[in-house]
Scaffold this motif. Sequence first.
Motif, PDB file in Angstrom:
ATOM      1  N   MET A  88       0.845  -1.190   0.000  1.00 26.96           N
ATOM      2  CA  MET A  88       0.000   0.000   0.000  1.00 26.96           C
ATOM      3  C   MET A  88       0.881   1.241   0.000  1.00 26.96           C
ATOM      4  SD  MET A  88      -3.161   0.466  -0.130  1.00 26.96           S
ATOM      5  CE  MET A  88      -4.279   1.800  -0.067  1.00 26.96           C
ATOM      6  N   ALA A  89       0.404   2.271  -0.615  1.00 26.45           N
ATOM      7  CA  ALA A  89       1.178   3.519  -0.692  1.00 26.45           C
ATOM      8  C   ALA A  89       1.316   4.129   0.695  1.00 26.45           C
ATOM      9  CB  ALA A  89       0.479   4.490  -1.633  1.00 26.45           C
ATOM     10  N   GLY A  90       2.339   4.930   0.853  1.00 22.70           N
ATOM     11  CA  GLY A  90       2.562   5.593   2.126  1.00 22.70           C
ATOM     12  C   GLY A  90       1.443   6.568   2.443  1.00 22.70           C
ATOM     13  N   ARG A  91       1.328   6.857   3.719  1.00 26.65           N
ATOM     14  CA  ARG A  91       0.260   7.745   4.177  1.00 26.65           C
ATOM     15  C   ARG A  91       0.361   9.146   3.570  1.00 26.65           C
ATOM     16  NH1 ARG A  91      -2.306   7.030  10.008  1.00 26.65           N
ATOM     17  NH2 ARG A  91      -3.482   5.517   8.892  1.00 26.65           N
ATOM     18  N   ALA A  92       1.576   9.683   3.459  1.00 26.27           N
ATOM     19  CA  ALA A  92       1.761  11.017   2.879  1.00 26.27           C
ATOM     20  C   ALA A  92       1.343  11.023   1.414  1.00 26.27           C
ATOM     21  CB  ALA A  92       3.211  11.460   3.020  1.00 26.27           C
ATOM     22  N   LEU A  93       1.686   9.962   0.688  1.00 23.62           N
ATOM     23  CA  LEU A  93       1.289   9.866  -0.714  1.00 23.62           C
ATOM     24  C   LEU A  93      -0.223   9.772  -0.846  1.00 23.62           C
ATOM     25  CD1 LEU A  93       1.983   9.644  -3.703  1.00 23.62           C
ATOM     26  CD2 LEU A  93       2.275   7.180  -3.362  1.00 23.62           C
ATOM     27  N   SER A 151      -0.534 -15.951 -20.445  1.00 25.16           N
ATOM     28  CA  SER A 151      -0.636 -16.536 -19.106  1.00 25.16           C
ATOM     29  C   SER A 151      -0.715 -15.422 -18.063  1.00 25.16           C
ATOM     30  CB  SER A 151       0.601 -17.408 -18.842  1.00 25.16           C
ATOM     31  OG  SER A 151       1.755 -16.588 -18.763  1.00 25.16           O
ATOM     32  N   GLN A 152      -1.046 -15.791 -16.843  1.00 28.81           N
ATOM     33  CA  GLN A 152      -1.126 -14.809 -15.757  1.00 28.81           C
ATOM     34  C   GLN A 152       0.238 -14.170 -15.503  1.00 28.81           C
ATOM     35  OE1 GLN A 152      -3.639 -13.506 -14.215  1.00 28.81           O
ATOM     36  NE2 GLN A 152      -5.149 -14.775 -15.248  1.00 28.81           N
ATOM     37  N   ARG A 153       1.268 -14.966 -15.614  1.00 27.72           N
ATOM     38  CA  ARG A 153       2.628 -14.454 -15.405  1.00 27.72           C
ATOM     39  C   ARG A 153       2.988 -13.433 -16.482  1.00 27.72           C
ATOM     40  NH1 ARG A 153       7.135 -16.238 -12.476  1.00 27.72           N
ATOM     41  NH2 ARG A 153       9.120 -15.849 -13.513  1.00 27.72           N
ATOM     42  N   ALA A 154       2.650 -13.721 -17.721  1.00 26.57           N
ATOM     43  CA  ALA A 154       2.930 -12.795 -18.820  1.00 26.57           C
ATOM     44  C   ALA A 154       2.103 -11.519 -18.675  1.00 26.57           C
ATOM     45  CB  ALA A 154       2.646 -13.471 -20.160  1.00 26.57           C
ATOM     46  N   LEU A 155       0.878 -11.653 -18.229  1.00 27.48           N
ATOM     47  CA  LEU A 155       0.044 -10.470 -18.005  1.00 27.48           C
ATOM     48  C   LEU A 155       0.604  -9.600 -16.892  1.00 27.48           C
ATOM     49  CD1 LEU A 155      -3.589 -11.872 -18.359  1.00 27.48           C
ATOM     50  CD2 LEU A 155      -2.427 -10.257 -19.858  1.00 27.48           C
ATOM     51  N   ALA A 156       1.102 -10.225 -15.832  1.00 29.75           N
ATOM     52  CA  ALA A 156       1.710  -9.464 -14.738  1.00 29.75           C
ATOM     53  C   ALA A 156       2.950  -8.730 -15.234  1.00 29.75           C
ATOM     54  CB  ALA A 156       2.064 -10.395 -13.577  1.00 29.75           C
ATOM     55  N   LEU A 157       3.745  -9.381 -16.061  1.00 28.26           N
ATOM     56  CA  LEU A 157       4.929  -8.742 -16.637  1.00 28.26           C
ATOM     57  C   LEU A 157       4.523  -7.583 -17.550  1.00 28.26           C
ATOM     58  CD1 LEU A 157       7.995  -8.699 -17.019  1.00 28.26           C
ATOM     59  CD2 LEU A 157       7.680 -10.285 -18.923  1.00 28.26           C
ATOM     60  N   LEU A 158       3.492  -7.789 -18.332  1.00 24.68           N
ATOM     61  CA  LEU A 158       2.981  -6.730 -19.217  1.00 24.68           C
ATOM     62  C   LEU A 158       2.517  -5.522 -18.408  1.00 24.68           C
ATOM     63  CD1 LEU A 158       2.433  -6.102 -22.213  1.00 24.68           C
ATOM     64  CD2 LEU A 158       0.150  -7.059 -21.872  1.00 24.68           C
ATOM     65  N   LYS A 159       1.870  -5.791 -17.277  1.00 27.23           N
ATOM     66  CA  LYS A 159       1.416  -4.702 -16.408  1.00 27.23           C
ATOM     67  C   LYS A 159       2.592  -3.933 -15.826  1.00 27.23           C
ATOM     68  CE  LYS A 159      -1.964  -3.916 -12.797  1.00 27.23           C
ATOM     69  NZ  LYS A 159      -2.929  -4.541 -11.906  1.00 27.23           N
ATOM     70  N   ILE A 160       3.633  -4.629 -15.436  1.00 28.30           N
ATOM     71  CA  ILE A 160       4.833  -3.983 -14.906  1.00 28.30           C
ATOM     72  C   ILE A 160       5.487  -3.116 -15.984  1.00 28.30           C
ATOM     73  CG2 ILE A 160       7.189  -4.447 -14.100  1.00 28.30           C
ATOM     74  CD1 ILE A 160       5.939  -6.868 -12.566  1.00 28.30           C
ATOM     75  N   VAL A 206       5.652  -0.707  -7.220  1.00 28.61           N
ATOM     76  CA  VAL A 206       6.187  -1.388  -6.032  1.00 28.61           C
ATOM     77  C   VAL A 206       5.170  -2.433  -5.546  1.00 28.61           C
ATOM     78  CG1 VAL A 206       6.776  -1.047  -3.593  1.00 28.61           C
ATOM     79  CG2 VAL A 206       7.726   0.467  -5.339  1.00 28.61           C
ATOM     80  N   ARG A 207       3.901  -2.042  -5.515  1.00 28.33           N
ATOM     81  CA  ARG A 207       2.858  -2.978  -5.082  1.00 28.33           C
ATOM     82  C   ARG A 207       2.812  -4.188  -6.022  1.00 28.33           C
ATOM     83  NH1 ARG A 207      -1.980   0.070  -5.511  1.00 28.33           N
ATOM     84  NH2 ARG A 207      -1.995  -0.603  -7.671  1.00 28.33           N
ATOM     85  N   GLU A 208       2.908  -3.928  -7.307  1.00 30.14           N
ATOM     86  CA  GLU A 208       2.840  -5.010  -8.292  1.00 30.14           C
ATOM     87  C   GLU A 208       4.059  -5.937  -8.202  1.00 30.14           C
ATOM     88  OE1 GLU A 208       0.765  -7.100 -11.012  1.00 30.14           O
ATOM     89  OE2 GLU A 208       0.073  -5.252 -10.083  1.00 30.14           O
ATOM     90  N   LEU A 209       5.219  -5.338  -7.996  1.00 29.43           N
ATOM     91  CA  LEU A 209       6.434  -6.149  -7.874  1.00 29.43           C
ATOM     92  C   LEU A 209       6.456  -6.942  -6.573  1.00 29.43           C
ATOM     93  CD1 LEU A 209       9.103  -3.652  -9.209  1.00 29.43           C
ATOM     94  CD2 LEU A 209       8.349  -5.769 -10.304  1.00 29.43           C
ATOM     95  N   GLY A 210       5.913  -6.326  -5.509  1.00 26.31           N
ATOM     96  CA  GLY A 210       5.957  -6.966  -4.192  1.00 26.31           C
ATOM     97  C   GLY A 210       4.932  -8.043  -3.981  1.00 26.31           C
ATOM     98  N   THR A 211       3.741  -7.817  -4.453  1.00 27.07           N
ATOM     99  CA  THR A 211       2.659  -8.751  -4.145  1.00 27.07           C
ATOM    100  C   THR A 211       2.124  -9.467  -5.367  1.00 27.07           C
ATOM    101  OG1 THR A 211       0.957  -7.058  -4.373  1.00 27.07           O
ATOM    102  CG2 THR A 211       1.924  -7.349  -2.187  1.00 27.07           C
ATOM    103  N   GLY A 212       2.307  -8.863  -6.551  1.00 27.84           N
ATOM    104  CA  GLY A 212       1.753  -9.476  -7.735  1.00 27.84           C
ATOM    105  C   GLY A 212       0.267  -9.297  -7.860  1.00 27.84           C
TER     106      GLY A 212
END
Length: 159
Positions: free
Chosen positions: A1-6, A81-90, A151-157
């Motif tokens: 989750m994004a920081g509180r200030a953000l 695949s789900q993995r390829a879609l996640a990479l595409l999103k990144i 960061v959220r996408e890389l950390g949690t997927g």
Amino acid sequence: MAGRALERLIRFCTFVGALAIAVMMLATCWDIVARWAANRPLHGVVELVEIMVLASAMLGLPETFLRDEQIRVDLVDSFLSQRALALLKIVALVLSVVLLAIIAVNVYQPMVDAYRFGDLKYDLGVPLYPLYGLIIFAFAASILSCAAALVRELGTGEQ
């Protein structure tokens, strides 16, 4: 989750963007009623609406990026695949950060020029450089939102 200030910064952007929509609606309604009732339209309403559209569109971007609510057409979802879609999103988030940064950097010189030459809106006499500053601010907040989403996408997927 994004920081509180953000999150506070993005919430502020959304609030001011919503306020701009309200000002735009009220000015348009006032102009129509004044024109109809007293044949006295609101001076500069077109420029006011232009400024409010700019504000609402630009200030709505950060929350859109953070909440992953961009308009998109899912053409390849059924083929990848789900993995390829996640990479595409990144990749898309990284490209979004790059594009927003390029635009923000290229808006800086017109802002400086507008300040230096005293450029104004014709009817209202509003200086143009703060409008360029608004674009740079909104894109900077959008870059932070994209970075948080990345960061959220890389950390949690998560999607």
